[in-house]
Design a protein around this motif. Structure first.
Motif, PDB file in Angstrom:
ATOM      1  N   THR A 233       0.832  -1.210   0.000  1.00 43.83           N
ATOM      2  CA  THR A 233       0.000   0.000   0.000  1.00 43.83           C
ATOM      3  C   THR A 233       0.860   1.250   0.000  1.00 43.83           C
ATOM      4  OG1 THR A 233      -1.748  -1.160   1.201  1.00 43.83           O
ATOM      5  CG2 THR A 233      -1.801   1.259   1.238  1.00 43.83           C
ATOM      6  N   GLU A 234       1.938   1.218   0.767  1.00 39.41           N
ATOM      7  CA  GLU A 234       2.805   2.402   0.861  1.00 39.41           C
ATOM      8  C   GLU A 234       3.509   2.677  -0.458  1.00 39.41           C
ATOM      9  OE1 GLU A 234       5.137   1.319   4.206  1.00 39.41           O
ATOM     10  OE2 GLU A 234       3.610   1.920   5.654  1.00 39.41           O
ATOM     11  N   ARG A 235       4.019   1.643  -1.095  1.00 40.47           N
ATOM     12  CA  ARG A 235       4.726   1.845  -2.363  1.00 40.47           C
ATOM     13  C   ARG A 235       3.772   2.209  -3.494  1.00 40.47           C
ATOM     14  NH1 ARG A 235       7.858  -2.719  -0.808  1.00 40.47           N
ATOM     15  NH2 ARG A 235       6.558  -4.044  -2.118  1.00 40.47           N
ATOM     16  N   ALA A 236       2.603   1.563  -3.524  1.00 35.37           N
ATOM     17  CA  ALA A 236       1.681   1.745  -4.641  1.00 35.37           C
ATOM     18  C   ALA A 236       0.766   2.953  -4.488  1.00 35.37           C
ATOM     19  CB  ALA A 236       0.822   0.485  -4.817  1.00 35.37           C
ATOM     20  N   LEU A 237       0.509   3.386  -3.251  1.00 39.80           N
ATOM     21  CA  LEU A 237      -0.487   4.438  -3.045  1.00 39.80           C
ATOM     22  C   LEU A 237       0.049   5.619  -2.234  1.00 39.80           C
ATOM     23  CD1 LEU A 237      -3.452   5.290  -3.438  1.00 39.80           C
ATOM     24  CD2 LEU A 237      -3.987   4.117  -1.284  1.00 39.80           C
ATOM     25  N   ILE A 238       0.520   5.354  -1.033  1.00 40.02           N
ATOM     26  CA  ILE A 238       0.853   6.456  -0.121  1.00 40.02           C
ATOM     27  C   ILE A 238       2.026   7.291  -0.645  1.00 40.02           C
ATOM     28  CG2 ILE A 238       1.699   7.024   2.183  1.00 40.02           C
ATOM     29  CD1 ILE A 238       0.036   4.657   3.217  1.00 40.02           C
ATOM     30  N   ARG A 239       3.098   6.649  -1.052  1.00 44.85           N
ATOM     31  CA  ARG A 239       4.260   7.420  -1.515  1.00 44.85           C
ATOM     32  C   ARG A 239       3.979   8.200  -2.798  1.00 44.85           C
ATOM     33  NH1 ARG A 239       9.546   3.630  -0.032  1.00 44.85           N
ATOM     34  NH2 ARG A 239       9.102   3.497   2.213  1.00 44.85           N
ATOM     35  N   PRO A 240       3.288   7.611  -3.800  1.00 48.14           N
ATOM     36  CA  PRO A 240       2.933   8.422  -4.977  1.00 48.14           C
ATOM     37  C   PRO A 240       2.046   9.617  -4.622  1.00 48.14           C
ATOM     38  CG  PRO A 240       2.764   6.098  -5.506  1.00 48.14           C
ATOM     39  CD  PRO A 240       2.986   6.174  -4.020  1.00 48.14           C
ATOM     40  N   LEU A 241       1.087   9.422  -3.725  1.00 49.16           N
ATOM     41  CA  LEU A 241       0.246  10.542  -3.305  1.00 49.16           C
ATOM     42  C   LEU A 241       1.065  11.578  -2.543  1.00 49.16           C
ATOM     43  CD1 LEU A 241      -3.028   8.730  -2.151  1.00 49.16           C
ATOM     44  CD2 LEU A 241      -2.722  10.184  -4.176  1.00 49.16           C
ATOM     45  N   GLY A 242       1.999  11.101  -1.726  1.00 47.64           N
ATOM     46  CA  GLY A 242       2.874  12.014  -1.006  1.00 47.64           C
ATOM     47  C   GLY A 242       3.715  12.853  -1.966  1.00 47.64           C
ATOM     48  N   ARG A 243       4.234  12.242  -3.020  1.00 47.50           N
ATOM     49  CA  ARG A 243       5.027  12.984  -4.002  1.00 47.50           C
ATOM     50  C   ARG A 243       4.161  14.028  -4.719  1.00 47.50           C
ATOM     51  NH1 ARG A 243       6.904   7.500  -5.073  1.00 47.50           N
ATOM     52  NH2 ARG A 243       8.926   7.230  -4.034  1.00 47.50           N
ATOM     53  N   SER A 244       2.914  13.661  -5.009  1.00 50.52           N
ATOM     54  CA  SER A 244       2.004  14.627  -5.640  1.00 50.52           C
ATOM     55  C   SER A 244       1.738  15.808  -4.711  1.00 50.52           C
ATOM     56  CB  SER A 244       0.672  13.941  -5.998  1.00 50.52           C
ATOM     57  OG  SER A 244       0.859  12.954  -6.984  1.00 50.52           O
ATOM     58  N   ALA A 245       1.568  15.518  -3.431  1.00 52.39           N
ATOM     59  CA  ALA A 245       1.349  16.588  -2.452  1.00 52.39           C
ATOM     60  C   ALA A 245       2.558  17.508  -2.378  1.00 52.39           C
ATOM     61  CB  ALA A 245       1.042  15.994  -1.083  1.00 52.39           C
ATOM     62  N   MET A 246       3.771  16.926  -2.418  1.00 49.62           N
ATOM     63  CA  MET A 246       4.983  17.739  -2.378  1.00 49.62           C
ATOM     64  C   MET A 246       5.106  18.607  -3.629  1.00 49.62           C
ATOM     65  SD  MET A 246       6.321  17.188   0.517  1.00 49.62           S
ATOM     66  CE  MET A 246       4.581  17.115   0.984  1.00 49.62           C
ATOM     67  N   HIS A 247       4.703  18.068  -4.772  1.00 47.84           N
ATOM     68  CA  HIS A 247       4.727  18.840  -6.010  1.00 47.84           C
ATOM     69  C   HIS A 247       3.804  20.053  -5.898  1.00 47.84           C
ATOM     70  CE1 HIS A 247       5.138  19.556 -10.331  1.00 47.84           C
ATOM     71  NE2 HIS A 247       3.819  19.711 -10.374  1.00 47.84           N
ATOM     72  N   THR A 248       2.630  19.849  -5.331  1.00 51.89           N
ATOM     73  CA  THR A 248       1.677  20.949  -5.142  1.00 51.89           C
ATOM     74  C   THR A 248       2.227  21.999  -4.183  1.00 51.89           C
ATOM     75  OG1 THR A 248      -0.209  19.470  -5.529  1.00 51.89           O
ATOM     76  CG2 THR A 248      -0.664  21.547  -4.376  1.00 51.89           C
ATOM     77  N   LEU A 249       2.851  21.564  -3.096  1.00 54.35           N
ATOM     78  CA  LEU A 249       3.433  22.503  -2.136  1.00 54.35           C
ATOM     79  C   LEU A 249       4.586  23.293  -2.757  1.00 54.35           C
ATOM     80  CD1 LEU A 249       3.445  20.564   1.252  1.00 54.35           C
ATOM     81  CD2 LEU A 249       2.166  22.633   0.703  1.00 54.35           C
ATOM     82  N   ARG A 250       5.420  22.623  -3.556  1.00 56.56           N
ATOM     83  CA  ARG A 250       6.510  23.343  -4.205  1.00 56.56           C
ATOM     84  C   ARG A 250       5.960  24.417  -5.144  1.00 56.56           C
ATOM     85  NH1 ARG A 250       8.241  18.104  -5.339  1.00 56.56           N
ATOM     86  NH2 ARG A 250       9.459  17.341  -3.576  1.00 56.56           N
ATOM     87  N   TRP A 251       4.914  24.058  -5.879  1.00 57.20           N
ATOM     88  CA  TRP A 251       4.270  25.019  -6.785  1.00 57.20           C
ATOM     89  C   TRP A 251       3.746  26.211  -6.012  1.00 57.20           C
ATOM     90  CZ3 TRP A 251      -1.170  25.856  -6.586  1.00 57.20           C
ATOM     91  CH2 TRP A 251      -1.656  26.711  -7.562  1.00 57.20           C
ATOM     92  N   ALA A 252       3.088  25.962  -4.887  1.00 61.39           N
ATOM     93  CA  ALA A 252       2.510  27.057  -4.090  1.00 61.39           C
ATOM     94  C   ALA A 252       3.588  27.914  -3.467  1.00 61.39           C
ATOM     95  CB  ALA A 252       1.592  26.486  -3.022  1.00 61.39           C
ATOM     96  N   LEU A 253       4.617  27.279  -2.912  1.00 58.14           N
ATOM     97  CA  LEU A 253       5.641  28.019  -2.162  1.00 58.14           C
ATOM     98  C   LEU A 253       6.645  28.717  -3.065  1.00 58.14           C
ATOM     99  CD1 LEU A 253       6.248  25.454   0.702  1.00 58.14           C
ATOM    100  CD2 LEU A 253       5.001  27.625   0.835  1.00 58.14           C
TER     101      LEU A 253
END
Length: 255
Positions: A233-253
């Motif tokens: 679950t972590e490799r297939a779902l949580i980490r990809p979602l986490g990377r997407s969240a970081m991409h959004t934060l980088r864009w905002a910041l």
């Protein structure tokens, strides 16, 4: 007829994050970027790691690790406690990291305890950057990050901090007999992971960051905190979602 301007979502996200993490962002920004000699430059590994949004995930992981040391946890409880001063804890960590990485300097106490706090943070920030960062450090750059972080720690009272990733791992292993998933540690973990002081979309976003932090905890920490291991679950779902969240934060910041 006046036409109202819609709020800029990028600026709104950036302000909300900065105010939460930094507290008085404008005051802290002025303090950090005042004139004076810097310890590091934008090319340094420590600057690159600490400037990345993955630090948000690393900070949660670091707090979970630090809570496993009874003395470190007691120090937090004595000062204010996670529950009563949740954001204060993050803001003080944010200020310390910003001042020592980008600013012109800072002091503390108890070298043995400081060493644990130091290695838990360095290991967490490095691991979060390598998994969720915008780039990935080479082995040599990872050693550089540990060495540069250690140079700051030494100035603040840590005796003989690790200078390489291998030394960092060895120092952390040396603390294992002192660590305990006590009731107090699990209470801190429960607040950080299950019952953070948020509501609505903010709570959902934070839970994603927290799940990402748990996904990169070492197995011994999960065991102590009684956190389940869900590798698929972590490799297939949580980490990809986490990377997407970081991409959004980088864009905002980057606004």
């Amino acid at each position: 007829m006046a036409i109202e301007t819609l709020p800029n979502p990028r600026a709104t996200i950036a302000k909300a994050v900065r105010d939460r993490i930094a507290g008085d962002f404008e005051r802290q920004h002025a303090e950090i970027w005042r004139e004076g000699e810097r310890w590091f430059s934008e090319q340094d590994a420590i600057w690159r790691v600490h400037a990345d949004a993955a630090m948000f995930i690393g900070a949660i992981r670091a707090l979970l690790l630090q809570a496993l040391h009874p003395v470190a946890l007691q120090a937090v409880v004595d000062h204010a406690g996670f529950r009563r001063d949740f954001w204060g804890r993050f803001q003080r960590t944010s200020r310390y990291l910003a001042l020592t990485t980008y600013g012109s300097p800072y002091a503390a106490d108890d070298p043995h305890l400081l060493m644990w706090v130091h290695v838990a943070e360095v290991d967490s920030f490095l691991r979060a950057f390598q998994v969720f960062g915008a780039e990935k450090l080479t082995s040599a750059e990872a050693d550089e990050y540990v060495r540069q972080s250690g140079s700051v720690a030494a100035r603040l009272g840590v005796l003989d901090p690790p200078n390489t990733v291998a030394e960092l791992t060895s120092v952390m292993d040396g603390y294992l007999p002192e660590l305990s998933g006590s009731g107090a540690a699990r209470e801190a973990s429960d607040l950080l992971l299950v019952h953070p002081p948020f509501a609505g979309l903010t709570r959902a976003g934070y839970h994603l960051l927290a799940a990402s932090a748990v996904s990169i905890l070492p197995p011994w920490a999960r065991t102590e905190l009684r956190l389940p291991a869900l590798p698929i679950t972590e490799r297939a779902l949580i980490r990809p979602l986490g990377r997407s969240a970081m991409h959004t934060l980088r864009w905002a910041l980057s606004e």
